[in-house]
Design an enzyme around this catalytic site. Structure first.
Site, short mmCIF file in Angstrom:
data_model
loop_
_atom_site.label_atom_id
_atom_site.label_comp_id
_atom_site.label_asym_id
_atom_site.label_seq_id
_atom_site.Cartn_x
_atom_site.Cartn_y
_atom_site.Cartn_z
N ASP A 204 0.66 -1.25 0.12
CA ASP A 204 -0.09 -0.03 -0.13
C ASP A 204 1.01 1.29 -0.09
OD1 ASP A 204 -2.81 1.33 0.53
OD2 ASP A 204 -2.02 1.73 2.39
N GLU A 244 1.40 -0.36 -5.05
CA GLU A 244 0.82 1.03 -5.51
C GLU A 244 1.73 2.03 -5.59
OE1 GLU A 244 -3.49 3.16 -3.63
OE2 GLU A 244 -1.90 2.41 -2.37
#
Length: 551
Positions: A204, A244
């Site tokens: 993330d 990401e």
């Protein structure tokens, strides 16, 4: 490459499927999806062609940010099940040929994490330096992630009088990556989940994770990303890091590790996704072609992950202001369908007006773009968003299994559901797995057919891209060539028919084209012409003499 290489680098030909356990299937009737419920659906996932299951956070959490506010990196939220339940999911998935990756959310913790509770209790706490503190915020710094919801990235802690850093919500204090003890804890977290059989991590907010606090001494943070990759591969040679990283291509290249590819294994192609939507709006593939041609060359072990939708808002932040407004007006005409000035809170079917031709063309394109396709749960049946739920949560509604009032997600009364399914034309009555499962012309059957064709066409994941220029402005014809073979994909972005021309004079005599989505063979080369209907598509295998592949 040899065909056996595709199993060594399995992620280059994977079909990735993202789901949130709490909205997938509720096995105990409490209104919250759980791991035992997910285990019941592993056969379904295998049947539709999923080979990699990405689980959104299932860790203990106050659930103020859909699980991305974690209180225990080693735990399983008791609402969702136990470690034993998770291991059963992993074991069952592997038995069906599905690897499992999980979210690694280590840029921040919840403000209820024991580390932060200790850190804010005293400036002498052993966990104080796990976070970033300042007597005064270093100038006015706006919150870039949640504009309008958070005014700053600094929050004052009343007890100590100091401010702590939070790149996201104020209840998600940033970890201090410059602290070696924090880096050790992250490595232990990675090692723990690998021991339970996880095949990697979706990492993330990687750029935020690598931000070194001002004044801290750490060196190049990319060296730390390399350390994580080395540690990962020592513990599991097959494990991947799917990052990401919503940055321009050249900056993304560095997160792969530049020339040697020793940092992230895969990254989402945010640039290509945004260009694709602009192309859909303009009925012109030119923006997407520009993006594809701008992709930097990657080491063979690295890969792009392609997607049409994910669990967040559909971000359009890399488009120009005028381009973004153009997409907004076409796909999200109501202000309530937009968020943060950059994103759309709708799923694909609603954005495309429910037109099955455009929807199928978009998914056909997704599966033929060079890289690995990623699906968000419910895409395979054409689920819509719930506009009554504000913000990014509108697309995180319960999976719709049948036409019952809760869509077969849970036996609980509707008021107890963790989220509410949409109404209207996208309600479970009209959109559900059961209705589509054995319906020959359903979207579910179509997606299953695409995954089958993709899996027998490794050149899509491995091949070199070539755009075949066409006279018709709305046509995208591209070729993907690898040692194992070559395929050509045709997609018509326009609402009028067009004719595609394919010249294969460079191929050996006797080469033919095989329709991968149908039964036809075409032998009249070296030049072929295909009439493509409005929003039509073709997958064509270039079958050279001696090509013994079936299908």
């Amino acid at each position: 490459m040899r065909i056996t290489d595709t199993s060594d680098l399995w992620w280059k030909t994977a079909v990735v499927y993202c789901l949130d356990v709490e909205t997938y299937l509720d096995a105990n009737g409490d209104g919250v999806g759980d791991l035992p419920g997910l285990a019941r659906r592993i056969d379904y996932l295998a049947d539709i062609g999923v080979t990699c299951l990405w689980l959104m956070p299932f860790y203990p959490t106050p659930d103020r940010d859909d699980g991305y506010d974690v209180t225990d990196f080693y735990g399983v939220d008791p609402r969702l099940g136990t470690h034993g339940d998770l291991v059963e999911v992993i074991r069952t998935a592997k038995d069906r040929g599905i690897r499992v990756i999980v979210d690694l959310v280590v840029n921040h913790t919840s403000d209820r994490h024991p580390w932060f509770l200790s850190a804010r209790r005293s400036v002498s706490s052993p966990y104080r330096d796990f976070y970033v503190w300042r007597d005064e915020p270093p100038g006015k710094q706006a919150n870039r992630v949640f504009p309008g919801e958070e005014a700053s990235i600094w929050e004052k802690d009343d007890k100590s009088g100091q401010y702590y850093l939070h790149s996201f919500y104020r209840h998600q204090p940033d970890l201090n990556i410059a602290n070696p003890r924090v880096r050790d804890e992250i490595a232990k977290t990675v090692g723990f989940w690998l021991e339970l059989g996880i095949s990697g991590f979706r990492v993330d907010a990687v750029p935020y994770l690598l931000e070194v606090p001002e004044g801290a001494e750490m060196g190049d943070p990319h060296d730390y990303l390399r350390d994580i990759r080395r540690f990962l591969q020592r513990r599991s040679s097959e494990a991947v890091l799917l990052g990401e990283v919503n940055l321009p291509y050249e900056e993304q290249r560095r997160y792969f590790g530049s020339d040697d590819g020793l940092e992230l294994t895969m990254q989402f192609d945010f640039i290509g996704m945004q260009a694709l939507y602009l192309s859909l709006v303009r009925a012109d593939p030119a923006p997407l072609v520009t993006a594809l041609r701008s992709r930097p060359e990657l080491p063979v072990e690295a890969q792009w992950a392609n997607f049409l939708r994910n669990h967040d808002e559909l971000t359009l932040d890399k488009l120009t202001d005028d381009e973004r407004q153009e997409v907004f007006e076409a796909l999200a005409p109501d202000e309530s369908q937009r968020v943060y000035g950059r994103g759309i809170t709708r799923r694909l079917p609603g954005m495309l007006g429910g037109d099955p031709r455009r929807i199928r063309m978009a998914y056909s394109l997704l599966f033929t773009l060079p890289g690995t396709p990623v699906l968000f749960y419910g895409e395979e049946i054409g689920m819509g968003e719930n506009p009554d739920i504000p913000g990014r949560e509108s697309v995180r509604t319960p999976m719709q299994w049948n036409d019952d009032r809760n869509g077969g997600f849970s036996s609980a009364i509707p008021s107890r559901l963790v989220s509410q399914p949409p109404g209207g034309g996208y309600a479970p009555t009209h959109v559900n797995v059961t209705a589509q499962y054995n319906q020959d012309d359903s979207l579910l059957r179509f997606i299953r057919h695409l995954t089958e064709r993709y899996r027998v066409s490794p050149e899509i994941g491995w091949g070199a891209l070539e755009i075949l220029e066409q006279d018709a402005a709305g046509l995208l014809v591209h070729s993907l060539t690898a040692d194992v073979g070559r395929m050509i994909a045709i997609h018509n972005f326009a609402d009028t028919p067009a004719t595609a021309s394919i010249d294969l004079a460079d191929e050996p005599e006797g080469t033919r084209l095989t329709d991968l989505l149908g039964p036809e063979d075409y032998d009249e080369g070296p030049t072929w012409r295909f009439d493509i209907p409005a929003y039509g598509y073709r997958w064509l295998r270039v079958a050279r003499p001696g090509d013994g592949r079936i299908g």
